[in-house]
Write an enzyme that holds these catalytic residues in place. Structure first.
Site, PDB file in Angstrom:
ATOM      1  N   GLU A 384       0.835  -1.215   0.000  1.00 34.28           N
ATOM      2  CA  GLU A 384       0.000   0.000   0.000  1.00 34.28           C
ATOM      3  C   GLU A 384       0.865   1.259   0.000  1.00 34.28           C
ATOM      4  O   GLU A 384       0.542   2.253   0.644  1.00 34.28           O
ATOM      5  CB  GLU A 384      -0.954  -0.003   1.186  1.00 34.28           C
ATOM      6  CG  GLU A 384      -1.992  -1.084   1.047  1.00 34.28           C
ATOM      7  CD  GLU A 384      -3.411  -0.583   1.155  1.00 34.28           C
ATOM      8  OE1 GLU A 384      -3.634   0.635   1.237  1.00 34.28           O
ATOM      9  OE2 GLU A 384      -4.290  -1.431   1.145  1.00 34.28           O
ATOM     10  N   GLY A 385       1.964   1.186  -0.692  1.00 35.60           N
ATOM     11  CA  GLY A 385       2.902   2.309  -0.744  1.00 35.60           C
ATOM     12  C   GLY A 385       4.012   2.094   0.263  1.00 35.60           C
ATOM     13  O   GLY A 385       3.769   2.000   1.456  1.00 35.60           O
TER      14      GLY A 385
HETATM   15  C1  LIG Z   1       2.049  -9.520   0.716  1.00 30.43           C
HETATM   16  C2  LIG Z   1       1.745  -8.515  -0.320  1.00 30.43           C
HETATM   17  C3  LIG Z   1       0.430  -8.176  -0.595  1.00 30.43           C
HETATM   18  C4  LIG Z   1       0.141  -7.240  -1.582  1.00 30.43           C
HETATM   19  N1  LIG Z   1      -1.178  -6.973  -1.897  1.00 30.43           N
HETATM   20  C5  LIG Z   1      -1.457  -6.191  -2.965  1.00 30.43           C
HETATM   21  C6  LIG Z   1      -2.808  -6.042  -3.421  1.00 30.43           C
HETATM   22  O1  LIG Z   1      -3.744  -6.599  -2.855  1.00 30.43           O
HETATM   23  N2  LIG Z   1      -3.034  -5.282  -4.519  1.00 30.43           N
HETATM   24  C7  LIG Z   1      -2.019  -4.649  -5.186  1.00 30.43           C
HETATM   25  O2  LIG Z   1      -2.299  -3.991  -6.181  1.00 30.43           O
HETATM   26  N3  LIG Z   1      -0.719  -4.763  -4.774  1.00 30.43           N
HETATM   27  C8  LIG Z   1      -0.425  -5.530  -3.691  1.00 30.43           C
HETATM   28  N4  LIG Z   1       0.889  -5.684  -3.280  1.00 30.43           N
HETATM   29  C9  LIG Z   1       1.953  -4.992  -3.995  1.00 30.43           C
HETATM   30  C10 LIG Z   1       2.566  -3.841  -3.200  1.00 30.43           C
HETATM   31  O3  LIG Z   1       1.654  -2.787  -3.084  1.00 30.43           O
HETATM   32  C11 LIG Z   1       3.895  -3.446  -3.873  1.00 30.43           C
HETATM   33  O4  LIG Z   1       4.809  -4.496  -3.602  1.00 30.43           O
HETATM   34  C12 LIG Z   1       4.425  -2.112  -3.367  1.00 30.43           C
HETATM   35  O5  LIG Z   1       3.619  -1.055  -3.808  1.00 30.43           O
HETATM   36  C13 LIG Z   1       5.868  -1.847  -3.810  1.00 30.43           C
HETATM   37  O6  LIG Z   1       6.033  -2.045  -5.177  1.00 30.43           O
HETATM   38  P1  LIG Z   1       7.234  -2.976  -5.698  1.00 30.43           P
HETATM   39  O7  LIG Z   1       7.184  -4.238  -4.925  1.00 30.43           O
HETATM   40  O8  LIG Z   1       7.130  -3.066  -7.168  1.00 30.43           O
HETATM   41  O9  LIG Z   1       8.541  -2.209  -5.266  1.00 30.43           O
HETATM   42  P2  LIG Z   1       9.313  -1.090  -6.132  1.00 30.43           P
HETATM   43  O10 LIG Z   1       8.349  -0.046  -6.572  1.00 30.43           O
HETATM   44  O11 LIG Z   1      10.131  -1.760  -7.176  1.00 30.43           O
HETATM   45  O12 LIG Z   1      10.265  -0.469  -5.045  1.00 30.43           O
HETATM   46  C14 LIG Z   1      11.508  -1.044  -4.671  1.00 30.43           C
HETATM   47  C15 LIG Z   1      12.210  -0.076  -3.704  1.00 30.43           C
HETATM   48  O13 LIG Z   1      12.484   1.171  -4.372  1.00 30.43           O
HETATM   49  C16 LIG Z   1      11.927   2.237  -3.631  1.00 30.43           C
HETATM   50  N5  LIG Z   1      11.479   3.299  -4.533  1.00 30.43           N
HETATM   51  C17 LIG Z   1      10.762   3.175  -5.684  1.00 30.43           C
HETATM   52  N6  LIG Z   1      10.527   4.382  -6.216  1.00 30.43           N
HETATM   53  C18 LIG Z   1      11.081   5.298  -5.406  1.00 30.43           C
HETATM   54  C19 LIG Z   1      11.173   6.728  -5.401  1.00 30.43           C
HETATM   55  N7  LIG Z   1      10.610   7.474  -6.362  1.00 30.43           N
HETATM   56  N8  LIG Z   1      11.847   7.324  -4.393  1.00 30.43           N
HETATM   57  C20 LIG Z   1      12.412   6.601  -3.409  1.00 30.43           C
HETATM   58  N9  LIG Z   1      12.363   5.238  -3.352  1.00 30.43           N
HETATM   59  C21 LIG Z   1      11.694   4.611  -4.327  1.00 30.43           C
HETATM   60  C22 LIG Z   1      10.752   1.631  -2.878  1.00 30.43           C
HETATM   61  O14 LIG Z   1      10.362   2.413  -1.760  1.00 30.43           O
HETATM   62  C23 LIG Z   1      11.336   0.276  -2.488  1.00 30.43           C
HETATM   63  O15 LIG Z   1      12.132   0.422  -1.344  1.00 30.43           O
HETATM   64  C24 LIG Z   1       1.197  -6.603  -2.279  1.00 30.43           C
HETATM   65  C25 LIG Z   1       2.521  -6.934  -1.989  1.00 30.43           C
HETATM   66  C26 LIG Z   1       2.799  -7.883  -1.046  1.00 30.43           C
HETATM   67  C27 LIG Z   1       4.242  -8.276  -0.814  1.00 30.43           C
END
Ligand SMILES: Cc1cc2nc3c(=O)[nH]c(=O)nc-3n(C[C@H](O)[C@H](O)[C@H](O)COP(=O)(O)OP(=O)(O)OC[C@H]3O[C@@H](n4cnc5c(N)ncnc54)[C@H](O)[C@@H]3O)c2cc1C
Length: 404
Positions: A384-385
């Site tokens: 959720e962010g």
């Molecule tokens: C158990 C679980 C349940 C989930 N449930 C849902 C769901 O029901 N529905 C849904 O849609 N999603 C769901 N998600 C997805 C979740 O919301 C994402 O994993 C999350 O938003 C982060 O995206 P990412 O994993 O692609 O990480 P990335 O976006 O690849 O980020 C990787 C790292 O880079 C950092 N980063 C990225 N951009 C920036 C920036 N501009 N400035 C500084 N740092 C940055 C991030 O903070 C993080 O530390 C779920 C994930 C998990 C693990």
């Protein structure tokens, strides 16, 4: 002058005690088993539905609390019981929030009951926004929705990542790009009704924590849904897209609107885990004797517990403020929704880590629940962010600048 009070009213206290009773008697005793099985605890979802703690009516009652606090109060108690099981019960709430936030009242009444099923046959729902290439960067979404005028259907294709309840849900709410040229503002949300051909839940993920909650990638292969499944309806979408094309600011993407409204509740989930760990380690510190005295008689331990309690209370106040502001339709001018989730998530990680430390070796082994809470807490700085994205939201809100 109107009275100011932080006291819960009688209904809220009753709700808290009722949810706590279910968490203590049904959820907590089953927590270790479902964590090991890494499977959706359908029998517990069914029990929650039978007593009215899971279902359409419960949600409508919680939403209608004029203070906005009912949902965070009940959520904290259930997650105090166990986060994996509680997420299986509350995960449906994200899809419901999307329908509530973007849909018409008719769509709410049609689809939300189907998200829950009924007490004899409960169902869950999923909100699918994240994608392999679009996590924090919602604007990078690739899933496309194309309108087929001849049949009045939308045709959706793409891949969604990490969806809670993905593939096992009755109703999937899916976000997709309808106008690629408009970036995040060219997106819309759709209900994919139960049993729609072309939607498959593949690759269930094995996780560090929240292991009783189902997380899977979802594939959409030319999924056809009726025109009426576009949340908010086509006229509203066309108007919104026209405004965006003219350069008028819109209320943001469907995904962002959903996340903004659910963040305080997600914060309450994190607080439930933190409080469980704090209470357990407080009791442990009073009974564990080393050097001839309970370890809590050392300031190092007692001060850690004092900080844990203070941080949990501070996080809860931020969550309650954001929930109240959301209910009052106050705008989050300083990113208050993000603040609440950010603080609560980081407190949960810190407090559960401290709890492991206070239990020593006992904190690291599975005979005690603290290691599970430590694993469960970590997701709250990610989903959720992420914490970084929440800081970005707050920083942009307070500065009015395009911070990167
Ligand atoms: C158990 C679980 C349940 C989930 N449930 C849902 C769901 O029901 N529905 C849904 O849609 N999603 C769901 N998600 C997805 C979740 O919301 C994402 O994993 C999350 O938003 C982060 O995206 P990412 O994993 O692609 O990480 P990335 O976006 O690849 O980020 C990787 C790292 O880079 C950092 N980063 C990225 N951009 C920036 C920036 N501009 N400035 C500084 N740092 C940055 C991030 O903070 C993080 O530390 C779920 C994930 C998990 C693990």
């Amino acid at each position: 002058m109107a009275e100011f009070s932080l006291d819960l009213n009688e209904e809220q206290r009753d709700l808290r005690d009722w949810a706590h009773g279910f968490a203590a008697e049904v959820i907590r005793p089953a927590a270790a088993e479902w964590d090991e099985r890494e499977a959706t605890p359908w029998p517990i979802i069914t029990e929650a539905a039978k007593i009215g703690l899971y279902g359409f009516e419960f949600l409508v009652n919680a939403y209608s609390d004029p203070t906005g606090l009912s949902l965070p109060i009940a959520t904290e108690e259930l997650f105090w019981g166990d986060a994996g099981i509680a997420m299986s019960i509350m995960g449906t709430g994200l899809a419901v929030a999307a329908i509530y936030g973007s849909g018409t009242p008719e769509q709410f009444l049609e689809w939300v009951p189907q998200c829950f099923g009924d007490a004899a046959d409960p169902r869950v729902a999923a909100f699918c926004s994240s994608e392999p290439e679009a996590g924090s960067d919602v604007g990078a979404m690739r899933t496309r929705a194309r309108y087929d005028e001849a049949t009045d259907e939308w045709v959706i294709s793409g891949q969604k990542a990490f969806a809670t309840n993905g593939g096992i849900a009755s109703v999937h709410v899916v976000t997709a790009v309808v106008d690629p040229e408009l970036g995040a503002r060219g997106q819309a949300a759709f209900v994919v009704p139960p049993g729609t051909p072309g939607l498959t839940g593949a690759k269930k993920h094995r996780k560090l924590g929240l292991r009783a909650s189902h997380t899977a990638d979802v594939f959409l292969d030319d999924v056809r849904v009726p025109g009426s499944c576009l949340l908010g309806g086509k006229d509203k979408l066309d108007e919104r897209l026209a405004r965006v094309r003219e350069g008028v600011r819109s209320a943001g993407s469907a995904s962002m609107r959903t996340f903004e409204s659910t963040r305080p509740t997600v914060g309450a989930q994190a607080i439930g885990i933190a409080r469980a760990a704090y209470e357990y380690s407080l009791d442990y510190a009073k009974s564990r004797v080393q050097f001839g005295r309970p370890i809590i008689e050392n300031q190092a331990i007692a001060f850690a517990l004092a900080d844990m309690r203070m941080e949990i209370d501070a996080a809860r106040l931020l969550v309650w403020r954001a929930a109240w502001m959301g209910r009052m339709e106050r705008s989050f001018d300083a990113g208050e929704g993000s603040m609440s989730k950010l603080k609560a998530g980081e407190v949960a990680v810190r407090v559960t880590e401290q709890a492991v430390q206070i239990l020593g070796g006992a904190g690291y082994v599975r005979e005690h629940p603290v290691e599970r809470w430590y694993r469960d807490a970590k997701i709250y700085t990610i989903f959720e962010g992420t914490s970084e994205i929440q800081r970005l939201v707050v920083a942009r809100a307070i500065s009015g600048m395009q911070i990167r």
